[in-house]
Scaffold this motif. Structure first.
Motif, PDB file in Angstrom:
ATOM      1  N   PHE A 170       0.809  -1.221   0.000  1.00  0.00           N
ATOM      2  CA  PHE A 170       0.000   0.000   0.000  1.00  0.00           C
ATOM      3  C   PHE A 170       0.844   1.273   0.000  1.00  0.00           C
ATOM      4  CE2 PHE A 170      -2.422  -3.291   2.327  1.00  0.00           C
ATOM      5  CZ  PHE A 170      -3.431  -3.467   1.394  1.00  0.00           C
ATOM      6  N   HIS A 171       2.134   1.125  -0.268  1.00  0.00           N
ATOM      7  CA  HIS A 171       3.010   2.301  -0.228  1.00  0.00           C
ATOM      8  C   HIS A 171       4.067   2.212  -1.322  1.00  0.00           C
ATOM      9  CE1 HIS A 171       1.214   3.103   3.717  1.00  0.00           C
ATOM     10  NE2 HIS A 171       1.348   1.809   3.911  1.00  0.00           N
ATOM     11  N   SER A 172       3.669   1.693  -2.467  1.00  0.00           N
ATOM     12  CA  SER A 172       4.627   1.498  -3.560  1.00  0.00           C
ATOM     13  C   SER A 172       4.409   2.466  -4.709  1.00  0.00           C
ATOM     14  CB  SER A 172       4.527   0.053  -4.084  1.00  0.00           C
ATOM     15  OG  SER A 172       3.194  -0.239  -4.480  1.00  0.00           O
ATOM     16  N   SER A 173       3.680   3.561  -4.452  1.00  0.00           N
ATOM     17  CA  SER A 173       3.416   4.534  -5.518  1.00  0.00           C
ATOM     18  C   SER A 173       4.582   5.482  -5.743  1.00  0.00           C
ATOM     19  CB  SER A 173       2.161   5.351  -5.181  1.00  0.00           C
ATOM     20  OG  SER A 173       2.321   6.028  -3.945  1.00  0.00           O
ATOM     21  N   GLY A 174       5.588   5.434  -4.853  1.00  0.00           N
ATOM     22  CA  GLY A 174       6.783   6.241  -5.055  1.00  0.00           C
ATOM     23  C   GLY A 174       6.654   7.691  -4.662  1.00  0.00           C
ATOM     24  N   GLN A 175       5.598   8.061  -3.957  1.00  0.00           N
ATOM     25  CA  GLN A 175       5.403   9.453  -3.579  1.00  0.00           C
ATOM     26  C   GLN A 175       6.204   9.796  -2.331  1.00  0.00           C
ATOM     27  OE1 GLN A 175       1.195   9.944  -3.176  1.00  0.00           O
ATOM     28  NE2 GLN A 175       0.790   9.681  -5.347  1.00  0.00           N
ATOM     29  N   HIS A 176       6.718  11.019  -2.290  1.00  0.00           N
ATOM     30  CA  HIS A 176       7.497  11.492  -1.149  1.00  0.00           C
ATOM     31  C   HIS A 176       6.927  12.844  -0.728  1.00  0.00           C
ATOM     32  CE1 HIS A 176      10.436  12.493   1.676  1.00  0.00           C
ATOM     33  NE2 HIS A 176      11.534  12.097   1.070  1.00  0.00           N
ATOM     34  N   PRO A 177       6.276  12.916   0.447  1.00  0.00           N
ATOM     35  CA  PRO A 177       5.613  14.169   0.830  1.00  0.00           C
ATOM     36  C   PRO A 177       6.570  15.301   1.187  1.00  0.00           C
ATOM     37  CG  PRO A 177       5.496  12.594   2.618  1.00  0.00           C
ATOM     38  CD  PRO A 177       6.078  11.859   1.439  1.00  0.00           C
ATOM     39  N   PHE A 178       7.841  14.965   1.495  1.00  0.00           N
ATOM     40  CA  PHE A 178       8.779  16.006   1.937  1.00  0.00           C
ATOM     41  C   PHE A 178      10.083  15.900   1.143  1.00  0.00           C
ATOM     42  CE2 PHE A 178       6.153  14.909   5.675  1.00  0.00           C
ATOM     43  CZ  PHE A 178       5.442  16.094   5.753  1.00  0.00           C
ATOM     44  N   ALA A 179       9.976  16.098  -0.158  1.00  0.00           N
ATOM     45  CA  ALA A 179      11.149  15.994  -1.025  1.00  0.00           C
ATOM     46  C   ALA A 179      12.012  17.244  -0.983  1.00  0.00           C
ATOM     47  CB  ALA A 179      10.705  15.722  -2.466  1.00  0.00           C
ATOM     48  N   SER A 180      11.427  18.394  -0.652  1.00  0.00           N
ATOM     49  CA  SER A 180      12.169  19.648  -0.635  1.00  0.00           C
ATOM     50  C   SER A 180      13.245  19.637   0.450  1.00  0.00           C
ATOM     51  CB  SER A 180      11.207  20.826  -0.395  1.00  0.00           C
ATOM     52  OG  SER A 180      11.911  22.037  -0.274  1.00  0.00           O
ATOM     53  N   THR A 181      14.377  20.268   0.165  1.00  0.00           N
ATOM     54  CA  THR A 181      15.475  20.300   1.126  1.00  0.00           C
ATOM     55  C   THR A 181      15.263  21.346   2.215  1.00  0.00           C
ATOM     56  OG1 THR A 181      16.682  21.822  -0.306  1.00  0.00           O
ATOM     57  CG2 THR A 181      17.144  19.464  -0.553  1.00  0.00           C
ATOM     58  N   ARG A 182      14.412  22.316   2.002  1.00  0.00           N
ATOM     59  CA  ARG A 182      14.155  23.343   3.008  1.00  0.00           C
ATOM     60  C   ARG A 182      12.655  23.613   3.118  1.00  0.00           C
ATOM     61  NH1 ARG A 182      13.582  28.561   0.848  1.00  0.00           N
ATOM     62  NH2 ARG A 182      14.290  29.459   2.828  1.00  0.00           N
ATOM     63  N   ARG A 183      12.283  24.219   4.211  1.00  0.00           N
ATOM     64  CA  ARG A 183      10.878  24.471   4.491  1.00  0.00           C
ATOM     65  C   ARG A 183      10.714  25.896   5.006  1.00  0.00           C
ATOM     66  NH1 ARG A 183       5.924  21.525   3.688  1.00  0.00           N
ATOM     67  NH2 ARG A 183       4.390  22.592   4.986  1.00  0.00           N
ATOM     68  N   VAL A 184       9.805  26.646   4.401  1.00  0.00           N
ATOM     69  CA  VAL A 184       9.556  28.021   4.811  1.00  0.00           C
ATOM     70  C   VAL A 184       8.564  28.072   5.960  1.00  0.00           C
ATOM     71  CG1 VAL A 184       8.687  30.268   4.077  1.00  0.00           C
ATOM     72  CG2 VAL A 184      10.082  28.895   2.508  1.00  0.00           C
ATOM     73  N   ASN A 185       7.523  27.229   5.889  1.00  0.00           N
ATOM     74  CA  ASN A 185       6.472  27.208   6.908  1.00  0.00           C
ATOM     75  C   ASN A 185       6.526  25.911   7.711  1.00  0.00           C
ATOM     76  OD1 ASN A 185       5.211  29.702   6.014  1.00  0.00           O
ATOM     77  ND2 ASN A 185       4.534  28.529   4.219  1.00  0.00           N
ATOM     78  N   PRO A 186       6.021  25.928   8.932  1.00  0.00           N
ATOM     79  CA  PRO A 186       5.958  24.694   9.719  1.00  0.00           C
ATOM     80  C   PRO A 186       5.086  23.644   9.024  1.00  0.00           C
ATOM     81  CG  PRO A 186       5.521  26.619  11.084  1.00  0.00           C
ATOM     82  CD  PRO A 186       5.494  27.088   9.677  1.00  0.00           C
ATOM     83  N   VAL A 187       5.292  22.388   9.379  1.00  0.00           N
ATOM     84  CA  VAL A 187       4.464  21.284   8.878  1.00  0.00           C
ATOM     85  C   VAL A 187       3.357  21.046   9.898  1.00  0.00           C
ATOM     86  CG1 VAL A 187       4.385  18.847   8.254  1.00  0.00           C
ATOM     87  CG2 VAL A 187       6.391  20.230   7.663  1.00  0.00           C
ATOM     88  N   TYR A 188       2.118  21.002   9.402  1.00  0.00           N
ATOM     89  CA  TYR A 188       0.972  20.835  10.291  1.00  0.00           C
ATOM     90  C   TYR A 188       0.107  19.693   9.768  1.00  0.00           C
ATOM     91  CZ  TYR A 188      -3.108  22.056  13.152  1.00  0.00           C
ATOM     92  OH  TYR A 188      -4.143  22.027  14.047  1.00  0.00           O
ATOM     93  N   PHE A 189       0.079  18.589  10.512  1.00  0.00           N
ATOM     94  CA  PHE A 189      -0.846  17.504  10.230  1.00  0.00           C
ATOM     95  C   PHE A 189      -2.146  17.772  10.989  1.00  0.00           C
ATOM     96  CE2 PHE A 189       3.445  15.664  10.146  1.00  0.00           C
ATOM     97  CZ  PHE A 189       3.475  15.123   8.863  1.00  0.00           C
ATOM     98  N   ASP A 190      -3.235  17.195  10.531  1.00  0.00           N
ATOM     99  CA  ASP A 190      -4.489  17.388  11.260  1.00  0.00           C
ATOM    100  C   ASP A 190      -4.392  16.873  12.690  1.00  0.00           C
ATOM    101  OD1 ASP A 190      -5.616  18.562   9.090  1.00  0.00           O
ATOM    102  OD2 ASP A 190      -6.792  16.824   8.464  1.00  0.00           O
TER     103      ASP A 190
END
Length: 283
Positions: A170-190
């Motif tokens: 169920f996780h073989s689609s190859g997607q990466h949610p955090f590919a960027s090397t830097r982040r401007v805003n905080p990460v907020y999950f629900d």
């Protein structure tokens, strides 16, 4: 300049003393169990009003145990690498509540499509999910359950006399949610979450297991990822656990989150090597 804004006070919750401990409840939200608040009301500031005093107070932090998804599946892999079978999903706590509240304004067709799209999004390209049944749409304390028929053509790829198969179905689609090397805003999950997966994968006659990935376990504080595979006869048993115990990650902690997800992706991309016997290869 900051100033009070009464429009920020857009929810009411009740505080009940159970034994000697306070518990916050929201009886006005449909299908919400009395064990927790809807996620948008957790870790939220407000004004506590009673007959003695008024003061500012914050509701409890959300916990990962209050938002659990469980997937159990029985699949079959043929000699050509095609996968099919049945999947059962159980949504618990916040995961069930979120879907139930959204379903209030949906008809059966919309509910079906949303659940099917959600599962299909987890599968490798070309995979399909057909909803067979659901139960628990109007419950509160019980899980919301759904059963699917799954098909993934060419899930395992042929390499000579071998099939290479990802162990994270169920996780073989190859997607990466955090590919960027830097982040401007905080990460907020629900909200924090937990997911548990157990898959039994039946192999066809003449297909031998040449190698399996070793067990992977990654811990970043209380946040845990674990993946394992084992053989019992002609059945592969695949397990995966992910506990994401935080919901807010400031920018100065983004690199830790990014590294954790890179390790998860590496664990999910591990493959089992299956060897075709000569009799199977002639079919």
């Amino acid at each position: 300049m900051e100033r009070p804004d009464p429009y920020q006070l857009n929810s009411l919750v009740a505080e009940v003393i159970v034994g000697s401990k306070p518990r916050f409840l929201d009886p006005a939200t449909m299908y919400c169990p009395d064990q927790f608040l809807p996620w948008e009301e957790t870790d939220a500031g407000g004004i506590r009003v009673d007959s003695f005093a008024t003061k500012l107070e914050t509701t409890p932090l959300p916990e990962s145990k209050d938002a659990v998804t469980r997937r159990t599946a029985e699949f079959h892999l043929d000699a050509e690498g095609n996968l099919d079978g049945k999947l059962s999903v159980s949504y618990e706590g916040q995961e069930a509540l979120r879907r139930r509240l959204k379903a209030i304004d949906q008809d059966e067709t919309e509910r079906r499509k949303e659940l099917e799209d959600e599962v299909q999004h987890l599968l490798a390209q070309g995979g399909s999910a057909k909803l067979l049944s659901t139960e628990g749409w109007t419950a509160s304390g019980a899980p919301l359950k759904a059963q699917f028929e799954i098909q993934v053509p060419s899930f395992a790829s042929r390499a000579g006399q071998r099939l290479m198969m990802p162990v994270a179905i169920f996780h073989s689609s190859g997607q990466h949610p955090f590919a960027s090397t830097r982040r401007v805003n905080p990460v907020y999950f629900d909200y924090p979450t937990e997911s548990y997966e157990e898959v039994k994968l039946e192999l066809p006659p003449g297909l031998e297991i040449e190698s399996l990935p070793s067990t992977t376990r990654i811990e970043k504080g209380p946040t845990v990822y674990e993946s394992s595979s084992a053989r019992q006869g002609n059945v592969l048993q695949l397990k995966r656990t992910l506990k994401m115990t935080v919901y807010y990650v400031p920018t100065d902690r983004y690199s830790v989150l990014k590294q954790f997800y890179e390790q998860i992706r590496a664990g999910d991309e591990q493959q089992a090597v299956l060897k075709l016997t000569p009799s199977t290869d002639k079919q």
